[in-house]
Write an enzyme that holds these catalytic residues in place. Structure first.
Site, PDB file in Angstrom:
ATOM      1  N   CYS A 131     -18.384  28.789  15.262  1.00  0.00           N
ATOM      2  CA  CYS A 131     -18.472  27.886  13.371  1.00  0.00           C
ATOM      3  C   CYS A 131     -19.572  29.667  12.636  1.00  0.00           C
ATOM      4  O   CYS A 131     -20.277  29.549  13.115  1.00  0.00           O
ATOM      5  CB  CYS A 131     -19.270  27.254  13.000  1.00  0.00           C
ATOM      6  SG  CYS A 131     -19.537  27.083  11.419  1.00  0.00           S
ATOM      7  N   CYS A 134     -21.874  28.642  10.152  1.00  0.00           N
ATOM      8  CA  CYS A 134     -22.800  28.712  10.266  1.00  0.00           C
ATOM      9  C   CYS A 134     -23.786  29.702  11.178  1.00  0.00           C
ATOM     10  O   CYS A 134     -25.201  28.893  10.734  1.00  0.00           O
ATOM     11  CB  CYS A 134     -22.705  26.818  11.578  1.00  0.00           C
ATOM     12  SG  CYS A 134     -21.331  25.838  10.827  1.00  0.00           S
ATOM     13  N   ASP A 135     -23.774  29.860  11.563  1.00  0.00           N
ATOM     14  CA  ASP A 135     -24.006  30.800  12.989  1.00  0.00           C
ATOM     15  C   ASP A 135     -24.097  32.165  12.316  1.00  0.00           C
ATOM     16  O   ASP A 135     -25.070  32.961  13.713  1.00  0.00           O
ATOM     17  CB  ASP A 135     -24.115  29.843  14.816  1.00  0.00           C
ATOM     18  CG  ASP A 135     -23.881  28.688  14.343  1.00  0.00           C
ATOM     19  OD1 ASP A 135     -25.089  28.028  13.876  1.00  0.00           O
ATOM     20  OD2 ASP A 135     -24.051  27.832  15.669  1.00  0.00           O
TER      21      ASP A 135
END
Ligand code: FAD
Length: 307
Positions: A131, A134-135
């Site tokens: 992701c 997300c990261d």
């Protein structure tokens, strides 16, 4: 007889459980093969509102569970293997035992596809991710590798150039499944290097518990070589966890639940929440929001039916 059974204990299921429990519906939550859902396999979550320093994924979902239990939600281990939605009350087979319920919230998520290399699996949440939203932020000024050849791989590679010093896109073929416009945009991005006809043999370094590099293999020449990277993003798709619902409610061609507005599925009394329906946003907060919506719909539905 249950008022509501919530299938899945990720952000969507847990949030639905908090709302349903506080509405006095005494929900039953079925934990599934991955109690806590996808966040249980990650480390720091920095984009869930309310945690200025971030919070560990497993702690976040465990807190949600405790909050739901505090208001009377009941959790059981096991998975829903079969459903009988032909009449109400609905019947759910949870590891061999049938349970009856007036309503169902399906919050069974979508699992990221991985390469399934042992080293990759051990480093999920420690440099291996599925992701970029997300990261990506963790890899400012770092070397990033993205695996895949579809639109989402192109999208993730382009997005990650906002953070990474360089992004390498690795694909096992020389033709891409992605749309031409996405491929063109990726090729034109000066920060992205495309490596085709190549697979990953190993992600290093499990002994250091962090990603330091990969071993790549050129499928045409057989040559193997090491490349240093800090972040390793696998973007080869997701599989919605909807096997028990095939033929029971409307699913799209990839198996995601088709929404009939709000949290409604094609079947009255069966609601959806989270990544099992949402192929666009796939975030903890959107899944939680969807869980809230589903629980409110359940509550209103039961109220209208006089329960
Ligand atoms: C490595 C990684 C890092 C991430 N980092 C972030 C981040 O930093 N921030 C962010 O916002 N999002 C992040 N995400 C995305 C986020 O985790 C998901 O969007 C979110 O978990 C979706 O929640 P969900 O409840 O819909 O589904 P899931 O979290 O996938 O939960 C699904 C649940 O359903 C259960 N289940 C499945 N099938 C059955 C069945 N047959 N019977 C019973 N139960 C079943 C599973 O056991 C699981 O408990 C990350 C995802 C990954 C993989």
């Amino acid at each position: 007889m249950r008022n509501v059974v919530i299938i899945g204990s990720g952000c969507a299921g847990n949030t639905a459980a908090i709302y349903a429990a506080r509405a006095n519906l005494k929900p039953l939550v079925v934990g599934g093969h991955e109690p806590g859902g996808q966040l249980s396999i990650t480390s720091l979550v920095e984009n869930f509102p309310g945690f200025p320093e971030g919070i560990n994924g497993p702690d976040l979902v465990e807190n949600m569970k405790k909050q739901a239990e505090h208001f009377g939600a009941e959790y059981i281990h096991g998975s829903v293997t079969e459903v009988d939605f032909t009449k109400r009350p609905f019947r759910l087979n949870i590891d061999g035992e049938w349970h009856e319920t007036r309503t169902v919230i399906i919050a069974s998520g979508a699992s990221a596809r991985w390469l399934n290399l042992p080293s990759e699996q051990k480093l999920i949440g420690h440099g291996v991710s599925s992701c970029a939203t997300c990261d990506g932020f963790f890899y400012r000024g770092k070397k990033i590798m993205v695996i895949g050849g579809g639109d989402s791989a192109m999208e993730e590679a382009n997005f990650l150039t906002r953070f990474g010093e360089e992004v390498t896109l690795v694909h096992r073929r020389d033709a891409f499944r992605a749309s031409k416009i996405m491929v063109d945009r990726t090729v034109a991005n000066p920060k992205i290097t495309m490596v085709t006809n190549t697979v990953v043999d190993e992600v290093h370094d499990v002994s250091q518990k962090t990603v330091t590099g990969v071993t790549l293999r050129n499928l045409k020449t057989g040559e193997t070589y090491r490349r240093d990277v800090d972040g390793f993003f696998v973007a080869i798709g997701h599989i919605p966890n909807t096997r028990p619902f095939v033929g029971k409610i409307e699913l799209d061609e990839d198996g995601y639940i088709v929404s009939h507005g709000g949290a409604r599925t094609s079947l009255t009394g069966v609601f959806h929440a989270g990544d099992v329906q949402d192929r666009t946003y796939r975030q903890a907060i959107t899944a939680s929001g969807a869980g809230c919506m589903a629980a409110i719909e359940v509550e209103r539905f039961l109220e209208a039916e006089g329960h």
